[in-house]
Scaffold this motif. Structure first.
Motif, PDB file in Angstrom:
ATOM      1  N   ILE A  80       0.852  -1.194   0.000  1.00 35.56           N
ATOM      2  CA  ILE A  80       0.000   0.000   0.000  1.00 35.56           C
ATOM      3  C   ILE A  80       0.888   1.245   0.000  1.00 35.56           C
ATOM      4  CG2 ILE A  80      -1.623   1.347   1.396  1.00 35.56           C
ATOM      5  CD1 ILE A  80      -3.008  -0.971   0.211  1.00 35.56           C
ATOM      6  N   ASP A  81       0.671   2.130  -0.963  1.00 35.91           N
ATOM      7  CA  ASP A  81       1.425   3.385  -1.010  1.00 35.91           C
ATOM      8  C   ASP A  81       0.741   4.475  -0.191  1.00 35.91           C
ATOM      9  OD1 ASP A  81       3.471   2.448  -2.714  1.00 35.91           O
ATOM     10  OD2 ASP A  81       2.177   2.743  -4.461  1.00 35.91           O
ATOM     11  N   ASP A  82      -0.563   4.505  -0.271  1.00 34.24           N
ATOM     12  CA  ASP A  82      -1.357   5.486   0.459  1.00 34.24           C
ATOM     13  C   ASP A  82      -2.319   4.705   1.351  1.00 34.24           C
ATOM     14  OD1 ASP A  82      -3.173   7.331   1.403  1.00 34.24           O
ATOM     15  OD2 ASP A  82      -3.537   8.255  -0.544  1.00 34.24           O
ATOM     16  N   PRO A  83      -2.213   4.859   2.663  1.00 32.27           N
ATOM     17  CA  PRO A  83      -3.067   4.082   3.572  1.00 32.27           C
ATOM     18  C   PRO A  83      -4.557   4.149   3.241  1.00 32.27           C
ATOM     19  CG  PRO A  83      -1.458   5.317   4.825  1.00 32.27           C
ATOM     20  CD  PRO A  83      -1.329   5.765   3.398  1.00 32.27           C
ATOM     21  N   TYR A  84      -4.975   5.211   2.614  1.00 29.38           N
ATOM     22  CA  TYR A  84      -6.400   5.368   2.349  1.00 29.38           C
ATOM     23  C   TYR A  84      -6.861   4.641   1.092  1.00 29.38           C
ATOM     24  CZ  TYR A  84      -6.225   8.328   6.328  1.00 29.38           C
ATOM     25  OH  TYR A  84      -6.036   8.766   7.607  1.00 29.38           O
ATOM     26  N   GLU A  85      -5.924   4.096   0.288  1.00 27.81           N
ATOM     27  CA  GLU A  85      -6.355   3.338  -0.881  1.00 27.81           C
ATOM     28  C   GLU A  85      -7.017   2.020  -0.478  1.00 27.81           C
ATOM     29  OE1 GLU A  85      -2.885   1.005  -3.117  1.00 27.81           O
ATOM     30  OE2 GLU A  85      -2.209   2.975  -2.477  1.00 27.81           O
ATOM     31  N   GLU A  87      -9.196   1.793   1.763  1.00 30.54           N
ATOM     32  CA  GLU A  87     -10.611   2.117   1.997  1.00 30.54           C
ATOM     33  C   GLU A  87     -11.448   1.836   0.759  1.00 30.54           C
ATOM     34  OE1 GLU A  87     -10.970   5.480   5.369  1.00 30.54           O
ATOM     35  OE2 GLU A  87     -10.272   6.211   3.424  1.00 30.54           O
ATOM     36  N   ILE A 109      -1.062   1.135   7.981  1.00 32.42           N
ATOM     37  CA  ILE A 109      -2.392   1.758   7.967  1.00 32.42           C
ATOM     38  C   ILE A 109      -2.878   2.045   9.383  1.00 32.42           C
ATOM     39  CG2 ILE A 109      -3.041   0.789   5.721  1.00 32.42           C
ATOM     40  CD1 ILE A 109      -4.746  -1.286   7.357  1.00 32.42           C
ATOM     41  N   ASP A 111      -3.565   4.533  11.156  1.00 32.84           N
ATOM     42  CA  ASP A 111      -4.651   5.497  11.359  1.00 32.84           C
ATOM     43  C   ASP A 111      -6.021   4.911  11.061  1.00 32.84           C
ATOM     44  OD1 ASP A 111      -2.789   7.375  12.074  1.00 32.84           O
ATOM     45  OD2 ASP A 111      -2.788   8.406  10.140  1.00 32.84           O
TER      46      ASP A 111
END
Length: 151
Positions: A80-85, A87, A109, A111
């Motif tokens: 995962i590059d962006d923790p929100y991906e 989601e 991730i 957060d």
């Protein structure tokens, strides 16, 4: 709580011991360097949930689903590059379901993690030898306090 395992089988057995007692909605967060045994521990957790399927790390698919005593959602968020991906795949629906969620590399991730979870950190203990693993387990929140008697 800290545990030392000497073999892959001991790591799997520790996971099994925990997995036998997991209840609906449990979230297990596992962190450790490459090759420390995160997936072996997950194999034991799955075995304790009466899952007979071969457990593999979902490195490229993000999540594998297995049927057992409870549904198991096995995440690997290493890539995962962006923790929100995460989601975008409905992460909240998985971790707040009636199943059990296991998240490898969970610190990526952090957060997004629920306040009630089991944090597991696995590290090699080179002072004891290459095959020795030190496994630290912390219960965060109150939902998984029932595991205190198991550990």
């Amino acid at each position: 709580m800290k545990f030392i395992t000497h073999t892959e089988e001991e790591t799997i057995n520790l996971g099994y011991k925990i997995g036998c007692h997991l209840q609906s909605g449990a979230v297990i967060c596992i962190d450790g360097d490459l090759g420390t045994g995160k997936t072996h521990l997950t194999k034991g957790l799955a075995k304790g949930l009466d899952i007979d399927e071969y457990i593999t790390s979902p490195t490229f698919t993000l999540v594998n689903e297995y049927d057992g005593r409870l549904k198991l959602y096995h995440f690997d968020v290493y890539r995962i590059d962006d923790p929100y991906e995460i989601e975008a795949i409905g992460f909240d629906e998985y971790i707040y379901s009636d199943g059990v969620s296991i998240i490898e590399w969970s610190s990526i991730i952090e957060d997004l993690l629920p306040s009630d979870r089991l944090n597991i950190k696995i590290s090699k203990n080179l002072e004891l030898g290459l095959d020795y693993r030190e496994i630290s387990i912390d219960i965060v929140g109150n939902k998984l306090n029932y595991l205190k008697e198991v550990l």
